[in-house]
Design an enzyme around this catalytic site. Structure first.
Site, PDB file in Angstrom:
ATOM      1  N   ASP A 151       0.852  -1.187   0.000  1.00 58.78           N
ATOM      2  CA  ASP A 151       0.000   0.000   0.000  1.00 58.78           C
ATOM      3  C   ASP A 151       0.890   1.239   0.000  1.00 58.78           C
ATOM      4  O   ASP A 151       1.711   1.426   0.906  1.00 58.78           O
ATOM      5  CB  ASP A 151      -0.902  -0.007   1.232  1.00 58.78           C
ATOM      6  N   GLY A 152       0.731   2.086  -1.010  1.00 56.63           N
ATOM      7  CA  GLY A 152       1.568   3.268  -1.129  1.00 56.63           C
ATOM      8  C   GLY A 152       1.447   4.203   0.055  1.00 56.63           C
ATOM      9  O   GLY A 152       2.440   4.803   0.488  1.00 56.63           O
ATOM     10  N   ASP A 172       0.288   8.263  -8.750  1.00 54.48           N
ATOM     11  CA  ASP A 172      -0.588   7.896  -9.867  1.00 54.48           C
ATOM     12  C   ASP A 172      -1.319   6.629  -9.445  1.00 54.48           C
ATOM     13  O   ASP A 172      -1.220   5.582 -10.074  1.00 54.48           O
ATOM     14  CB  ASP A 172       0.237   7.672 -11.135  1.00 54.48           C
TER      15      ASP A 172
END
Length: 286
Positions: A151-152, A172
């Site tokens: 998970d970013g 993005d």
């Protein structure tokens, strides 16, 4: 994590007979049922369509996530990805780039080739997207490039403790429903701000519903104390650059000269990016 299925290549049910569709399915699957799922929109994994000229990553038929030219795999084909590289106008030699969202790897490949000063870390939550990396000719991980499943937003939170913080964070982060929920809060953008190096830049691609984009712009402006520049892209995306340094004051004449040098080196229209960003600052877009 279970190993993703091999890439299955079938004649595409769309466009011309020479097109192919690539799916993460076993060779002995019911291909007709799978293709019906894709056509109906019920298919819940990314897939790739190849028309012999371009290769596109889809989350659905109506949503192209990434495009690659087969003649020039390292080129940036989509206007919004080109505009995201405008951070080089302000930070031409970053040492650490953190990307949230891999897609077809267009930005990672471009930075790998064009930004030799940088180590690039890409965080992608969907293992099925990562499984297509070879289809998009993304170089293997090495000392300058690393692709991580995760998970970013969680990774951003952890990166605040890095000895060498990211100079650039590129967001993005989309799925088939739009912007990922984990990046849709003031809390997330505050973590991005805190994780950046002192003169760091966040670059965000905002797309989809206009109200959602406006909400994200407002959150970014609040966290970064209005130190941001924007570009509206004709295909419906907004590119936002936000700057951590409280002393942010762009010197547009110097930036114009930098833009010409970057255009000569990369082929992208950096002078146009500089003009549009200066206009957004002058008009106080937000």
């Amino acid at each position: 994590m279970s190993r993703p299925a091999a890439v299955l290549v079938l004649p595409s049910p769309f466009f011309s007979d020479s097109d192919t569709i690539r799916l993460l399915e076993p060779a002995d699957c019911d291909t007709q049922w799978i293709l019906r799922q894709v056509v109906s929109g019920a298919y819940d994994k990314p897939f790739v369509i190849d028309d012999g000229t371009t290769r596109t990553l889809h989350f659905s038929l109506s949503l192209i996530q990434s495009t690659m030219s087969l003649k020039d795999p390292f080129a940036l084909e989509l206007a919004y990805t080109q505009a995201m590289m405008s951070f080089l106008l302000f930070l031409p030699r970053p040492r650490q780039i953190l990307m949230l969202g891999l897609g077809g790897g267009s930005l990672a490949k471009f930075c790998y080739r064009q930004v030799g000063s940088a180590r690039i870390t890409v965080v992608e939550i969907d293992p099925h997207v990562i499984a297509f990396r070879d289809q998009f000719e993304l170089p293997p991980d090495d000392g300058r490039l690393q692709v991580i499943e995760g998970d970013g937003a969680d990774h951003v939170l952890r990166s605040a403790g890095w000895e060498e913080r990211p100079d650039v964070i590129m967001m993005d982060a989309f799925d088939r429903h739009g912007l990922s929920g984990s990046v849709s809060s003031t809390y997330f953008y505050q973590n991005v701000h805190d994780a950046l190096a002192g003169r760091g830049v966040m670059v965000a691609n905002l797309a989809g519903d206009k109200a959602d984009r406006e909400d994200h712009l407002a959150m970014i402006a609040e966290v970064f104390d209005d130190r941001l520049l924007t570009m509206a892209i004709p295909d419906g995306n907004d590119i936002v650059l936000a700057f951590r340094a409280p002393s942010f004051a762009p010197r547009w004449r110097d930036i114009a000269n930098q833009a010409k040098a970057l255009r000569a080196r990369s082929g992208l229209d950096f002078p146009k990016f500089a003009e549009r960003l200066e206009r957004s600052r002058r008009l106080r877009y937000v």
